[in-house]
Design an enzyme around this catalytic site. Structure first.
Site, PDB file in Angstrom:
ATOM      1  N   ILE A   1       0.821  -1.312   0.008  1.00  0.00           N
ATOM      2  CA  ILE A   1      -0.200   0.125  -0.125  1.00  0.00           C
ATOM      3  C   ILE A   1       0.932   1.209  -0.270  1.00  0.00           C
ATOM      4  O   ILE A   1       0.677   2.157  -0.882  1.00  0.00           O
ATOM      5  CB  ILE A   1      -0.934  -0.031   1.138  1.00  0.00           C
ATOM      6  CG1 ILE A   1      -1.875  -1.345   1.236  1.00  0.00           C
ATOM      7  CG2 ILE A   1      -1.670   1.321   1.363  1.00  0.00           C
ATOM      8  CD1 ILE A   1      -2.660  -1.267   2.191  1.00  0.00           C
ATOM      9  N   ALA A   2       1.916   1.229   0.837  1.00  0.00           N
ATOM     10  CA  ALA A   2       2.664   2.383   0.948  1.00  0.00           C
ATOM     11  C   ALA A   2       3.871   2.249   1.721  1.00  0.00           C
ATOM     12  O   ALA A   2       4.123   1.137   2.486  1.00  0.00           O
ATOM     13  CB  ALA A   2       1.825   3.436   1.941  1.00  0.00           C
TER      14      ALA A   2
ATOM     15  N   GLY B   1       7.143   3.955   4.134  1.00  0.00           N
ATOM     16  CA  GLY B   1       7.456   5.208   4.780  1.00  0.00           C
ATOM     17  C   GLY B   1       8.909   5.074   5.514  1.00  0.00           C
ATOM     18  O   GLY B   1       9.558   4.396   5.007  1.00  0.00           O
ATOM     19  N   GLY B   2       9.335   5.908   6.172  1.00  0.00           N
ATOM     20  CA  GLY B   2      10.877   6.144   7.000  1.00  0.00           C
ATOM     21  C   GLY B   2      11.285   4.842   7.791  1.00  0.00           C
ATOM     22  O   GLY B   2      12.112   4.451   7.700  1.00  0.00           O
TER      23      GLY B   2
ATOM     24  N   ALA C   1       8.630   2.052   8.074  1.00  0.00           N
ATOM     25  CA  ALA C   1       8.157   0.718   7.767  1.00  0.00           C
ATOM     26  C   ALA C   1       7.588   0.643   6.531  1.00  0.00           C
ATOM     27  O   ALA C   1       7.051   1.766   5.863  1.00  0.00           O
ATOM     28  CB  ALA C   1       7.123   0.459   8.887  1.00  0.00           C
TER      29      ALA C   1
ATOM     30  N   LYS D   1       1.629  -3.522   8.819  1.00  0.00           N
ATOM     31  CA  LYS D   1       2.739  -2.545   8.814  1.00  0.00           C
ATOM     32  C   LYS D   1       3.869  -3.062   9.342  1.00  0.00           C
ATOM     33  O   LYS D   1       4.104  -3.679  10.493  1.00  0.00           O
ATOM     34  CB  LYS D   1       2.569  -1.324   9.791  1.00  0.00           C
ATOM     35  CG  LYS D   1       3.635  -0.091   9.613  1.00  0.00           C
ATOM     36  CD  LYS D   1       2.807   1.053  10.412  1.00  0.00           C
ATOM     37  CE  LYS D   1       3.785   2.426  10.340  1.00  0.00           C
ATOM     38  NZ  LYS D   1       3.245   3.505  11.098  1.00  0.00           N
TER      39      LYS D   1
ATOM     40  N   ASP E   1       3.265  13.714  15.273  1.00  0.00           N
ATOM     41  CA  ASP E   1       3.696  13.686  13.892  1.00  0.00           C
ATOM     42  C   ASP E   1       2.221  13.998  13.148  1.00  0.00           C
ATOM     43  O   ASP E   1       2.048  13.138  12.066  1.00  0.00           O
ATOM     44  CB  ASP E   1       4.111  12.331  13.698  1.00  0.00           C
ATOM     45  CG  ASP E   1       4.840  12.055  12.183  1.00  0.00           C
ATOM     46  OD1 ASP E   1       5.212  13.583  11.668  1.00  0.00           O
ATOM     47  OD2 ASP E   1       4.897  11.110  11.637  1.00  0.00           O
TER      48      ASP E   1
END
Length: 649
Positions: free
Chosen positions: A24-25, A27-28, A30, A47, A141
């Site tokens: 799906i995506a 990040g920094g 995971a 995740k 965040d």
């Protein structure tokens, strides 16, 4: 053109339960994947921490903190967390899957939003954040990437990876881990964050939603940080004149440089947003002057255009003329037909009564049937999702959907105690409005007595634990033991490596610690043989020194001593060894014929001790006649040489 290599995670089964389907995506910290929970047969988002961070305790702690922070929240505007664990060296977090986009995606497509759209989104975000602040959690965040807009209209706040308890205000060197564009002045200057720091980020997000750009930009992060610390956020209306003054004031309140001048928490800001919402929506034209939808007259296939107040003003004469002309024409036609209608009226009057009655009856039946199945008790409606909510909140959601609620309790390995674990019929199913829906409240995992399997073979232990309803992790930890045969169970540990007590929760994995037998005894073996013997059981030989063995028992090049470096010893550990240099032999000087006073220093200088029977004053007058060992013979360093001599005065 080169193509990216396939993701090795796709298709992998994690922890024997979660089948990874697609990515799906990323990040920094995971990567997030779409997966299927094979146990509950539902789609989830999983995740997984990046492999290069798995050995970093700081990142692993922050990753686990996200699960614990989000799991403490049960709110419709916060992404639900179902599970957290570790599969081999891979830490993972299982969350609710929300098909849709993020607020960042929405801003990329539309650049900026209307005040009404901004209010709608911020109402949901602040509601979720208020629940976090009430639970003592600071998000730390907040940014558009962490606001999820589901396809079904739900808006949820996610990614609590930097969340901390509200009392943990000292941020040390990790304070700037949030995105620099949304960091509060106190985070930049002092590394301190509390609930008001989250509201500063909310204010920056509102500014970006209303204007299509961030208030501070720069070529380097430090330039942006400097502006946060020293400048005042401008009003959104200075960039977009359509922004109402009420939203200007709300943004300035949230982004005040002094935290004391901001709202105390998200609840205070949410209350203010809801106070001004009617005024913001009242800025638009009233219903009598509402935006009109008119068709383009030039062609039948032209797109519908939305016209604002200025276009309505121009179109008003035409619309008014048309509205007046139609009734006048109708009146003229009616006058011409009056005579004909009067002539036939009497003839139709008598039979019209029973037809009218029949029509009324059929209409009533149709309306009643339509009401019963469309809006009444017989209507089918979708059972709303309530998993993860508190019982009171879930009951309210179900009752508002038109259902009666029958609360029940049941054990659940995924949902924390006290939260709703599901319904019957399940969420998304159709059921008659007014029917009873069972609402299951989680009792948490069932606590099970752990059978005594210590000393049993591994296969027998697995069968006994599984038979008791416990979950046994795939694979086992091997550990060397002098007291157990290979394959015997030495201990049971949980996911954190702690010993398992006599009772253990259902669904949590238990890892077996199994004997690998004794550590091989390599003392006396040649170095190469010792290294091979240890390698066969996955131990590493490390030479830490060499020493003489004057006992003569261990030849040169063999292992003189061995020592373990860990307790307990597991495969992969290191065994330190000292290699024998053999006996320390040196040549004995030949001192026969020398004066005793000269012979003794010569032997001592060569590394020997001397034995003789003469008093010290007579040594210069004694001549050595024999020695043992003999001159030029090999003897152990520091051994004794016996001298015999003759006194000559």
């Amino acid at each position: 053109m080169t193509t990216a290599p396939p993701d090795p995670m796709i298709g992998r089964l994690i922890d024997g339960r979660y089948q990874v389907r697609s990515r799906i995506a990323r990040g920094g910290m995971a990567t997030v994947y779409l997966a299927t929970d094979l146990r509950l047969e539902r789609r989830v988002a999983i995740k997984i921490m990046h492999g290069h961070l798995a050995d970093d305790n700081t990142f692993k702690t922050r990753f686990v903190q996200e699960a614990r922070s989000a799991a403490r929240l049960a709110h419709p505007n916060v992404v639900n967390v179902f599970d957290q664990g570790q599969d081999a060296d891979m830490a993972y977090l299982v969350m609710e899957y929300l098909p849709g986009i993020t607020l960042r995606d929405l801003l990329k497509d539309y650049k900026k939003l209307t005040p009404e759209q901004t209010v709608d989104i911020m109402d949901a975000v602040l509601a979720g954040l208020a629940a976090a602040h009430k639970a003592g959690i600071v998000h730390r965040d907040l940014k558009p990437e962490n606001v999820l807009l589901a396809d079904d209209g739900r808006i949820k706040l996610g990614d609590f990876g930097l969340a901390r308890a509200a009392s943990a205000n000292t941020a040390t060197g990790q304070a700037l881990l949030g995105t620099i564009a949304y960091l509060s002045p106190e985070l930049v200057t002092r590394g301190v964050a509390d609930a008001r720091s989250d509201l500063y980020a909310i204010g920056i997000m509102m500014y970006e939603m209303l204007t299509g750009e961030q208030p501070y930009v720069g070529e380097a992060p430090m330039q942006i940080a400097y502006q946060h610390a020293n400048d005042t956020v401008p009003t959104p209306s200075s960039k977009n004149p359509a922004v109402p003054v009420e939203l200007d004031e709300l943004v300035l309140w949230a982004t005040a440089r002094d935290p004391e001048e901001r709202p105390a928490d998200a609840r205070a800001m949410l209350d203010r947003l809801r106070e001004i919402e009617p005024e913001i929506r009242g800025v638009q034209p009233a219903a009598t002057q509402a935006t009109a939808v008119l068709a383009e007259p030039s062609t039948a296939t032209a797109e519908t255009r939305v016209l604002g107040p200025s276009a309505l003003a121009a179109a008003a004469p035409t619309v008014a003329a048309t509205a007046l002309a139609e009734p006048a024409a109708a009146d003229a036609d009616a006058g011409e037909d009056t005579a004909a209608l009067t002539t036939g009226a009497e003839r139709r009057k008598r039979r019209g009564y029973w037809i009218f009655a029949l029509v009324l009856l059929l209409t009533g039946l149709a309306a009643g049937t339509g009401w019963y199945f469309g809006a009444g008790p017989g209507a089918l409606t979708t059972v709303p999702a309530t998993s993860g909510l508190s019982p009171d909140a879930a009951q309210q959601v179900l009752e508002e959907a038109g259902f009666q609620v029958d609360p029940e309790e049941r054990h659940d390995v995924d949902v924390p105690k006290g939260q709703v674990s599901g319904t019957d019929p399940g969420s998304g199913d159709l059921a008659q409005r007014g029917s009873v829906v069972k609402l299951f409240v989680s009792l948490g995992p069932k606590i099970i007595d752990v059978p005594d399997v210590i000393g049993s073979p591994e296969a027998d232990a697995r069968a006994a634990l599984a038979g008791a309803g416990l979950t046994v992790a795939d694979g086992a930890q091997a550990q060397f033991s002098d007291d157990a045969e290979p394959g015997e169970v030495l201990a049971l540990v949980d996911a954190d490596g702690a010993p398992v007590a006599e009772q253990f929760p259902e669904g949590s994995p238990i890892t077996l610690v199994v004997s690998a037998g004794s550590v091989p005894d390599v003392v006396g073996l040649p170095q190469a043989d010792a290294e091979a013997a240890l390698g066969e059981v996955d131990l590493v030989l490390a030479v830490v020194g060499e020493e003489f063995d004057n006992s003569g028992e261990v030849p040169a090049g063999s292992v003189l001593s061995a020592e373990t470096t860990t307790d307990p010893v597991r495969p992969g550990d290191t065994i330190n060894v000292v290699i024998s240099k053999g006996q320390d032999l040196v040549a004995v000087p030949n001192v026969v014929g020398m004066k005793m006073s000269d012979a003794i220093p010569a032997l001592e200088a060569a590394g020997f001790t001397v034995a003789h029977s003469f008093p010290a004053p007579f040594l210069p007058f004694v001549t050595v006649t024999s020695q043992d060992p003999a001159g030029d013979a090999q003897a152990l360093r520091n051994s004794e040489v016996k001298l015999v001599g003759t006194l000559t005065l």
